[in-house]
Design a protein around this motif. Structure first.
Motif, mmCIF file in Angstrom:
data_model
loop_
_atom_site.group_PDB
_atom_site.id
_atom_site.type_symbol
_atom_site.label_atom_id
_atom_site.label_comp_id
_atom_site.label_asym_id
_atom_site.label_seq_id
_atom_site.Cartn_x
_atom_site.Cartn_y
_atom_site.Cartn_z
ATOM 1 N N PHE A 7 71.897 -9.166 43.757
ATOM 2 C CA PHE A 7 71.582 -8.382 42.563
ATOM 3 C C PHE A 7 71.036 -7.009 43.052
ATOM 4 C CE2 PHE A 7 70.759 -12.659 41.073
ATOM 5 C CZ PHE A 7 71.086 -12.766 39.714
ATOM 6 N N GLY A 8 71.201 -6.043 41.953
ATOM 7 C CA GLY A 8 70.407 -4.868 42.377
ATOM 8 C C GLY A 8 71.277 -3.911 43.002
ATOM 9 N N LYS A 9 72.763 -3.844 43.055
ATOM 10 C CA LYS A 9 73.574 -2.702 43.336
ATOM 11 C C LYS A 9 73.783 -1.727 42.221
ATOM 12 C CE LYS A 9 76.819 -5.214 46.368
ATOM 13 N NZ LYS A 9 78.319 -5.560 46.764
ATOM 14 N N GLU A 10 73.817 -0.549 42.911
ATOM 15 C CA GLU A 10 74.198 0.703 42.174
ATOM 16 C C GLU A 10 75.293 0.812 41.710
ATOM 17 O OE1 GLU A 10 71.201 3.044 41.181
ATOM 18 O OE2 GLU A 10 70.344 1.193 41.719
ATOM 19 N N ALA A 11 75.533 1.818 40.851
ATOM 20 C CA ALA A 11 76.944 2.001 40.098
ATOM 21 C C ALA A 11 78.161 2.306 41.330
ATOM 22 C CB ALA A 11 77.052 3.172 39.130
ATOM 23 N N ASP A 12 77.708 2.752 42.240
ATOM 24 C CA ASP A 12 78.350 3.322 43.426
ATOM 25 C C ASP A 12 78.393 2.145 44.601
ATOM 26 O OD1 ASP A 12 76.183 3.569 44.597
ATOM 27 O OD2 ASP A 12 76.093 5.615 45.283
ATOM 28 N N GLY A 13 78.112 1.247 44.211
ATOM 29 C CA GLY A 13 77.849 -0.073 45.344
ATOM 30 C C GLY A 13 76.804 -0.108 46.279
ATOM 31 N N SER A 14 76.006 0.939 46.314
ATOM 32 C CA SER A 14 74.766 1.121 47.305
ATOM 33 C C SER A 14 73.942 -0.001 46.679
ATOM 34 C CB SER A 14 74.424 2.405 47.480
ATOM 35 O OG SER A 14 73.953 3.023 46.207
ATOM 36 N N HIS A 15 72.856 -0.177 47.509
ATOM 37 C CA HIS A 15 71.844 -1.127 47.351
ATOM 38 C C HIS A 15 70.671 -0.016 46.734
ATOM 39 C CE1 HIS A 15 73.145 -3.539 50.994
ATOM 40 N NE2 HIS A 15 74.009 -3.630 50.117
ATOM 41 N N GLY A 16 70.285 -0.569 45.390
ATOM 42 C CA GLY A 16 69.028 0.054 44.782
ATOM 43 C C GLY A 16 67.749 -0.399 45.196
ATOM 44 N N PRO A 17 66.629 -0.057 44.615
ATOM 45 C CA PRO A 17 65.471 -0.365 45.232
ATOM 46 C C PRO A 17 64.964 -1.515 44.788
ATOM 47 C CG PRO A 17 65.183 0.829 42.962
ATOM 48 C CD PRO A 17 66.672 1.167 43.480
ATOM 49 N N ASN A 18 65.630 -2.344 43.881
ATOM 50 C CA ASN A 18 65.302 -3.869 43.624
ATOM 51 C C ASN A 18 66.323 -4.754 44.218
ATOM 52 O OD1 ASN A 18 62.856 -3.216 42.221
ATOM 53 N ND2 ASN A 18 64.183 -2.654 40.493
ATOM 54 N N TYR A 19 67.226 -4.119 45.097
ATOM 55 C CA TYR A 19 68.275 -4.973 45.726
ATOM 56 C C TYR A 19 67.780 -6.466 46.338
ATOM 57 C CZ TYR A 19 72.344 -6.561 48.795
ATOM 58 O OH TYR A 19 73.449 -7.264 49.181
#
Length: 548
Positions: free
Chosen positions: A158-170
């Protein structure tokens, strides 16, 4: 990704998908050995949330799995009382006498059900036996062992950003390892597709064929409701443009399932399957039934239609393909749930024997043999020529010749042998210059509805900040090739309005509204350039079907 560290959990058997096949396998494993360690991973928000089926249930599978299902309160309550089959013209209909239909088409002894509710009940039975079931856990990757075998899956990322990077809650998810992994993802499952390609499981099978099934639940005037009535139609509005037909099933509580199937081997890229369904409801016979009622749910999914000759090998190193992951639908009967359940039983019995013998990670060829020669293969082999006949010669010829072939197969032989399907559904699509556009009536908001209005009744939802789960191999193809050569068929073949072309001329852009997706997989199948790959979004996203 290699740099991600994940915790791992060990099981005897890991099952991907809590449909009728996966749940049957889980139950059967626990029946055989209460101490065997079994986990079922389901991408839907709850068991049943992503289940959509007709459905008239042949109880052959559930009878074998849980013989006392009735005493245990299974939601299988509406026996078929009346069977009707009609050929439709634009304003009229012709009833095909039941006596003319091959015996295997008889629905006597079958039940009208919500397979979503049947699966919810099956999950309860599995959990009572000690099966661990985790909904909201999409399986995004396969895990391979040292010898190239499938040894598990990655679930719960869970928690990937739209560009596929790892978001703060990844959250990286977990690896779930098993001595064997069962893939029961349904039609065109993303992991099943990878496994079929990696191990070349389709090397000796014909191309797989598909249909798009769309379904609405209606609450109708009690005076028009006839509980237990099953009606199928063919003909109008599809005509020569495409194969397909409808189903109308009267279940409890004045509700009716209204469904429409379009075979995806249609040639004309201007065809709009969803609008064919909406137009169908304006036929006098259907309109009279629905007038005064209200639609309460909508959904869509692809259906495997290739049958016996299109099934890939169902066993691979470390696991097995179950149910519609391999394509076990009996097309003329419009039934596959019984075969899905039987496949789960067969897989469980094969894995149980292997684990008992100290095996793991190998290819259980005895499962594949049982699928092809046992009750599943016998069911599918009898009707193997119906679909290719329909594709090559059209409705009327296929009814006559296919009906004859089914009759002779009742006695164990076929004068036709085994016919080939020919092209894939993507390759069947012809360039737009060879066809005329089709003018569809505007939905009236009473019997027929626009796509976005209807999609709201699928209760689908996707977290918008995640990457689109519909992946383009080449972002230039939709405009530069598919729009130019095929009139942009993705704007029509998708039953949820996911794809659209915005702007004009050199400013035209291809837009993916993945939030609308109902996980039918049609885009992965029908795109003429095979440029779209359907992958799993994060767990719990997608439709939330109430009782499909």
């Amino acid at each position: 990704m290699a740099d991600i560290e994940r915790e791992a959990m060990e099981y005897d058997v890991v099952i991907v998908g809590a449909g009728p096949a996966g749940l049957s396998a889980a139950i059967r494993l626990k029946q055989l050995d209460a101490d065997i360690n079994v986990v079922v991973l389901e991408k839907g928000s709850e068991v049943g949330a992503h289940i959509l089926s007709g459905a008239v249930l042949d109880t052959a599978g559930i009878d074998r799995l849980i013989p006392d299902w009735k005493a245990k309160g299974a939601p299988i309550n509406v026996p078929v009382k009346e069977d009707n089959f009609y050929m439709l013209g634009e304003a009229g209909k012709i009833r095909v006498p039941n006596i003319a239909m091959p015996p295997l088409m008889n629905n006597h002894g079958n039940y009208i059900v919500s397979m979503g509710n049947v699966c919810r009940w099956m999950a309860e039975q599995a959990e009572e036996l000690g099966v661990e079931i985790f909904p909201g856990m999409a399986c995004s990757e396969l895990v391979f062992g040292e010898n190239g075998e499938v040894k598990g899956v990655v679930a719960g990322e869970f928690g990937k950003e739209a560009d596929g990077s790892h978001g703060p809650n990844y959250e990286p998810g977990m690896e779930l390892h098993g001595k064997y992994v069962f893939l029961s993802e349904g039609v065109r499952g993303s992991l099943s597709k990878q496994v079929i390609a990696k191990y070349d499981l389709a090397a000796e099978s014909d191309v797989q064929k598909y249909g798009l099934g769309m379904k609405e639940i209606w609450e109708i005037d009690p005076a028009k409701h006839k509980e237990g009535t099953v009606t199928h139609t063919m003909g109008w509005p599809l005509g020569k443009e495409a194969g397909g037909g409808s189903f109308i099933y009267h279940l409890e509580n004045n509700q009716v399932y209204v469904g429409f199937v379009v075979h995806l081997n249609y040639k004309n890229p201007h065809l709009f399957p969803y609008m064919e369904f909406q137009r169908f409801k304006h036929h006098p016979m259907i309109a009279d039934l629905l007038q005064g009622g209200k639609r309460v749910a909508y959904g869509a999914r692809a259906i495997t239609e290739g049958g016996y000759q299109s099934m890939p090998k169902t066993a691979f190193p470390g696991g097995m393909l179950l149910g519609c992951s391999a394509g076990m639908v009996n097309v003329p009967r419009i039934k596959g749930n019984h075969n899905a359940m039987l496949s789960g039983i067969h897989a469980a019995e094969a894995a149980f024997a292997a684990i008992g013998a100290g095996q793991s990670g190998d290819t259980l060829d005895n499962y594949d043999t049982e699928v092809r020669t046992g009750p599943i293969g016998q069911d599918l082999k009898k009707v193997r020529n119906v679909k290719p006949l329909w594709s090559k010669y059209g409705l009327l010829t296929s009814l006559a010749v296919g009906g004859m072939d089914m009759w002779t197969n009742t006695f164990g032989f076929s004068l036709l042998g085994t016919l080939k399907h020919g092209k894939s559904d993507a390759d069947a699509t012809e360039k737009s210059v060879r066809h005329q556009p089709i003018n569809y009536p505007k939905p009236d908001g009473k019997l027929s509805f626009d796509r976005l209005t209807n999609v709201a009744f699928s209760f689908t939802n996707h977290e918008e900040s995640q990457p689109a789960h519909l992946v383009l191999t080449d972002p230039s193809i939709p405009v530069d090739t598919n729009l130019r050569d095929y009139a942009g068929p993705s704007a029509r073949y998708c039953p949820a309005g996911v794809y659209e072309f915005v702007g004009e001329g050199v400013d035209t852009k291809f837009q993916i509204n993945f939030q609308n997706c109902v996980h039918c997989k049609t885009c992965d199948i029908k795109d003429p350039s095979q440029n779209i790959t359907w992958t799993t979004p994060q767990g719990g996203d997608g439709p939330n079907y109430p009782n499909m």
